[in-house]
Design a protein around this motif. Structure first.
Motif, PDB file in Angstrom:
ATOM      1  N   PRO A 423       0.817  -1.216   0.000  1.00 25.56           N
ATOM      2  CA  PRO A 423       0.000   0.000   0.000  1.00 25.56           C
ATOM      3  C   PRO A 423       0.850   1.265   0.000  1.00 25.56           C
ATOM      4  N   ASP A 424       0.429   2.203  -0.826  1.00 21.46           N
ATOM      5  CA  ASP A 424       1.055   3.511  -0.922  1.00 21.46           C
ATOM      6  C   ASP A 424       0.185   4.525  -0.178  1.00 21.46           C
ATOM      7  N   LEU A 425       0.703   5.714   0.021  1.00 25.17           N
ATOM      8  CA  LEU A 425       0.066   6.677   0.917  1.00 25.17           C
ATOM      9  C   LEU A 425      -0.126   8.023   0.232  1.00 25.17           C
ATOM     10  N   TYR A 426      -1.375   8.519   0.232  1.00 24.34           N
ATOM     11  CA  TYR A 426      -1.642   9.856  -0.301  1.00 24.34           C
ATOM     12  C   TYR A 426      -1.968  10.793   0.851  1.00 24.34           C
ATOM     13  N   VAL A 427      -1.355  11.986   0.835  1.00 27.91           N
ATOM     14  CA  VAL A 427      -1.567  12.997   1.864  1.00 27.91           C
ATOM     15  C   VAL A 427      -2.065  14.273   1.203  1.00 27.91           C
ATOM     16  N   SER A 428      -3.264  14.703   1.592  1.00 31.80           N
ATOM     17  CA  SER A 428      -3.867  15.945   1.092  1.00 31.80           C
ATOM     18  C   SER A 428      -3.510  17.076   2.042  1.00 31.80           C
ATOM     19  N   ASN A 429      -2.906  18.143   1.505  1.00 31.58           N
ATOM     20  CA  ASN A 429      -2.425  19.254   2.324  1.00 31.58           C
ATOM     21  C   ASN A 429      -3.180  20.543   2.031  1.00 31.58           C
ATOM     22  N   LEU A 430      -3.420  21.314   3.086  1.00 31.57           N
ATOM     23  CA  LEU A 430      -4.144  22.575   2.948  1.00 31.57           C
ATOM     24  C   LEU A 430      -3.238  23.718   2.520  1.00 31.57           C
ATOM     25  N   VAL A 478      -9.451  13.980  -4.994  1.00 31.51           N
ATOM     26  CA  VAL A 478      -8.890  14.953  -4.061  1.00 31.51           C
ATOM     27  C   VAL A 478      -9.728  16.219  -4.150  1.00 31.51           C
ATOM     28  N   ALA A 479     -10.358  16.607  -3.046  1.00 31.93           N
ATOM     29  CA  ALA A 479     -11.290  17.735  -3.047  1.00 31.93           C
ATOM     30  C   ALA A 479     -10.595  19.040  -2.700  1.00 31.93           C
ATOM     31  N   SER A 480     -10.977  20.092  -3.405  1.00 33.09           N
ATOM     32  CA  SER A 480     -10.434  21.432  -3.166  1.00 33.09           C
ATOM     33  C   SER A 480     -11.116  22.089  -1.983  1.00 33.09           C
ATOM     34  N   TYR A 481     -10.334  22.861  -1.216  1.00 38.77           N
ATOM     35  CA  TYR A 481     -10.907  23.652  -0.124  1.00 38.77           C
ATOM     36  C   TYR A 481     -10.491  25.108  -0.287  1.00 38.77           C
ATOM     37  N   ALA A 482     -10.442  25.561  -1.537  1.00 41.00           N
ATOM     38  CA  ALA A 482      -9.960  26.913  -1.842  1.00 41.00           C
ATOM     39  C   ALA A 482     -11.089  27.733  -2.440  1.00 41.00           C
ATOM     40  N   SER A 483     -12.178  27.890  -1.685  1.00 41.84           N
ATOM     41  CA  SER A 483     -13.287  28.702  -2.165  1.00 41.84           C
ATOM     42  C   SER A 483     -13.944  29.406  -0.993  1.00 41.84           C
ATOM     43  N   ASN A 498     -13.083  32.253  -8.586  1.00 45.60           N
ATOM     44  CA  ASN A 498     -11.669  31.906  -8.429  1.00 45.60           C
ATOM     45  C   ASN A 498     -11.447  30.579  -7.714  1.00 45.60           C
ATOM     46  N   ALA A 499     -12.506  29.829  -7.482  1.00 44.27           N
ATOM     47  CA  ALA A 499     -12.366  28.576  -6.736  1.00 44.27           C
ATOM     48  C   ALA A 499     -11.627  27.530  -7.560  1.00 44.27           C
ATOM     49  N   ALA A 500     -10.660  26.883  -6.933  1.00 48.20           N
ATOM     50  CA  ALA A 500      -9.945  25.797  -7.598  1.00 48.20           C
ATOM     51  C   ALA A 500     -10.841  24.571  -7.666  1.00 48.20           C
ATOM     52  N   PRO A 528     -15.632  20.940   0.344  1.00 46.78           N
ATOM     53  CA  PRO A 528     -16.005  19.842   1.247  1.00 46.78           C
ATOM     54  C   PRO A 528     -15.076  19.684   2.436  1.00 46.78           C
ATOM     55  N   MET A 529     -15.666  19.168   3.513  1.00 46.53           N
ATOM     56  CA  MET A 529     -14.921  18.794   4.716  1.00 46.53           C
ATOM     57  C   MET A 529     -15.080  17.286   4.934  1.00 46.53           C
TER      58      MET A 529
END
Length: 736
Positions: A423-430, A478-483, A498-500, A528-529
């Motif tokens: 298994p590989d690992l994905y990390v979503s960063n703010l 991967v969900a954007s939180y830039a709006s 301008n939302a990504a 989304p959260m």
């Protein structure tokens, strides 16, 4: 994106920004370990200390800032200028509203509004709009409290608001309209004001007819992409409508009676973790006290796994997110001693040595040694990779493994994207590029995200691995939180913003990805959260639900449901299916709670501030007449939870033959589905081939001619599966 721009607040002025920055410097809760006999008692005492100290140390939940603002405002009148008085009203209104003292907040905002003629030349011009928006928001919040919180129906807060969702007590909504209309007279392009005006008009039953044409969001903007049956929120009738702040949820079988239970949390430091046991008759009972969980407070997110391979599902509680240094709260590992009785073993197993702010973690057997390891994504602190020694103890090897990340982690998930069994690992960063840590099979990892071009969105939040097109290869969402709320309004108005966008990375079967969100019709502003995925209609393709929002009270944006159209695209069915709840959405779980062969949807609702709590929702699936198979895997050489195992189902004949795939996990990074997997089969009446691939050993089990519409248990290495007997039941809920 700065911390404040993520959690933007409606009174974002220079003097308030100064106060907020000052509050960020609060000391962290005491980390002094009490001298006690056992880990559980030690944790309960520490959580109680955090609860008590939150009044001073937790800026979101505490009242210290309000007390300080009141103290400054209590100076003799002759010592206070009208400008200072105006600013004091604004500041007090903000903190009072944050803490749920809505009527007092309104009094101060009304006072500030009356002072505007006297101070207009001495304050920034935007402050006029700030006060007007603040009044609109405060009155709208009052209307929500009086109607949706205290008098909730199944249609409350569902976008577009109509029918029983229209407010009975309308004074708050009408006063919100008054001030929002004044705001738009001054600034007709105020997108947040336009959005809230349309919502306020809905609350009093005057949308769309009485919305001025220039501010109208056309009803067509709220229409879904296709027709779909309605799901109804039945949580209140089942006693599952726990009122809380933002938090997590798990649906799984914790007492080993084969029926699915529910666990919920609240990030409130005084918020009790709750365990709802399935009574096997369509009802649930709150068994929090008898499960040993009393006094286990807080937790923005939860995930489950059998970490010690004893056959009982355990719970990990994650705490401290968004609080920076002040969020150095302990996480909790709750060991299931059997029959859903839990003990906090955090300090006993090596997970309690360092407390860091987090809300995301994921279990996997990264070294294929038969026991589950744990990755915890921390915020602005090094992430932790806890290796399980096989005896139920953990050691953090993140630095040596090369996975510390050192960014603001908001979502972490494991998945074998390149099919090499590890298994590989994905990390979503703010606050920076995302990571895809490739497992080097030697207890180290290499970040290949730049090489594979999966670093976006730059400011992201929830994430998951899945196979949305059933080609047997893992894809990545991967969900954007830039709006902002203004971006949401612009999206509904069809205006530029301008939302990504969110990213959907389609696996190519050769260890690479292609970004296909636009081609798959995933172009909405989402913010989304919470999140998760499941099969709403039982057609064998995974749909997904996003719990949206941010802390600001004006962030009334609908939670969003997307239906998978056979792997060729997604349709937005949010409103037609009844999922467009306007309150803040967090932990999401898809599960067949009533054993009727289709998946219901549970969502934990509520915001970050004490005044923004809400009741959780359970959406009952109306049924689609499709077939399904539910499979529980039991690992022997592999981890007992079978996390990471792949299930392949083949149905049909000739040209109608199809494959359906799923991987054992709890779904997305914020909310937890059951670890047993329910796979929709559409109209197929027979499973010709069922394969289980165990990555720890590289072995594949095969079963031929399996009947549909049953629940089976497959044990690793055992030739025959076991049929589980579950009765279908109707939810025992009263009508809303």
């Amino acid at each position: 994106m700065s911390r404040l721009s993520v959690f933007h607040i409606y009174l974002l002025t220079s003097f308030i920004a100064f106060i907020l920055v000052s509050c960020d410097k609060t000391d962290s809760p005491s980390q002094k370990a009490p001298v006690l006999e056992d880990s559980h008692t030690r944790m309960i005492q520490l959580l109680d200390e955090i609860r008590i100290n939150s009044a001073d140390e937790n800026w979101y939940l505490g009242d210290r800032s309000l007390r300080e603002a009141k103290s400054r405002a209590d100076r003799p009148l002759q010592q206070i200028s009208v400008v200072d008085s105006f600013r004091s009203d604004c500041l007090l209104s903000y903190h009072l509203l944050r803490l749920g003292n809505t009527k007092q907040a309104i009094n101060h905002l009304e006072s500030a509004y009356q002072k505007l003629p006297s101070v207009r030349s001495k304050i920034p011009s935007k402050m006029v709009e700030t006060v007007l928006l603040g009044l609109g928001v405060a009155y709208l919040r009052l209307a929500e409290t009086e109607n949706c919180v205290h008098c909730q129906t199944s249609q409350s807060c569902l976008l577009p608001i109509q029918g029983d969702g229209i407010h009975i007590k309308q004074e708050g909504g009408r006063l919100a309209i008054k001030y929002l209309e004044i705001l738009l007279m001054k600034n007709p392009k105020h997108l947040t004001g336009i959005w809230l005006l349309n919502i306020a008009k809905m609350t009093v039953g005057e949308y769309p007819d009485s919305v001025p044409k220039e501010f109208l969001i056309h009803p067509s903007a709220f229409e879904s992409d296709e027709d779909f049956p309605k799901f109804v929120n039945i949580a209140a009738g089942l006693g599952l409508d726990t009122f809380s702040l933002s938090g997590g949820t798990i649906i799984d079988d914790f007492n080993n009676d084969e029926y699915l239970d529910i666990v919920t949390s609240s990030w409130d430091t005084a918020g009790q973790l709750r365990y709802f046991q399935n009574n096997r008759d369509g009802s649930f009972s709150d068994q929090t006290k008898s499960s040993g969980l009393e006094g286990v407070y807080g937790g923005l997110n939860l995930i489950q796994a059998d970490y010690d391979n004893d056959g009982n599902l355990d719970i990990l509680v994650l705490r401290g997110a968004w609080l920076n240094e002040a969020g150095r709260y302990p996480n909790s590992l709750l060991r299931n001693e059997g029959d859903a009785f839990f003990s906090d073993v955090t300090f006993d197993v090596g997970l309690g040595e360092t407390h860091l702010p987090t809300q995301t973690a994921s279990w996997a057997d990264f070294d294929n040694d038969g026991d589950l390891d744990l990755y915890i994504g921390n915020e602005k602190f090094p992430c932790q990779l806890f290796e399980n020694d096989g005896d139920g103890h953990f050691q953090n090897i993140a630095r040596a493994a090369g996975v510390e990340n050192n960014l603001w982690s908001k979502g972490v998930v494991w998945g074998d994207y390149d099919g090499d069994r590890y298994p590989d690992l994905y990390v979503s960063n703010l606050d920076g590029p995302n990571r895809l840590y490739h497992n080097n099979q030697d207890r180290t990892f290499t970040d290949v995200a730049p090489e594979l071009d999966v670093v976006k969105p730059k400011n992201s939040f929830p994430t998951w691995f899945w196979d949305f097109d059933n080609d047997g290869v893992l894809d990545l969402f991967v969900a954007s939180y830039a709006s902002t709320q203004a971006d949401v309004a612009a999206d509904f108005l069809g205006q530029p913003h301008n939302a990504a966008p969110d990213c959907l990375y389609q696996g190519d079967g050769q260890g690479g990805f292609r970004e296909v969100a636009a081609q798959q019709n995933l172009k909405r502003v989402t913010q989304p959260m919470g999140c998760n995925f499941g099969d709403l209609d039982g057609d064998g393709f995974q749909d997904f639900y996003l719990g949206t929002g941010d802390t600001a009270y004006e962030a009334l944006m609908p939670n969003l449901m997307f239906r998978n159209q056979g792997g060729t695209g997604f349709s937005n069915i949010t409103t037609v299916a009844g999922f467009g709840h306007l309150q803040k959405g967090h932990g999401v779980a898809f599960a067949d709670l009533d054993n009727d062969n289709d998946q219901d949807v549970f969502i934990e609702l509520g915001g970050a501030f004490p005044g923004d709590g809400f009741s959780n929702a359970l959406y009952e699936n109306p049924g689609f007449g499709n077939h399904a198979i539910t499979i529980r895997l039991v690992g022997k050489q592999s981890n007992r939870s079978a996390i990471g195992a792949r299930i392949h189902v083949m149905t049909g004949d000739g040209d109608s033959r199809r494959s359906i795939y799923c991987w054992v996990n709890s779904g997305g990074s914020f909310g937890a589905n059951p670890l047993r997997q329910q796979m929709g089969l559409g109209k197929a009446t027979k499973i010709h081939l069922l394969e289980i691939f165990w990555p720890s050993t590289g072995q594949t089990q095969k079963f031929l001619d399996v009947e549909v519409d049953q629940f089976i248990e497959i044990t690793e290495g055992v030739e025959k599966y076991r049929k589980m007997l579950l009765k279908s039941m109707k939810f025992q809920h009263s009508a809303n």
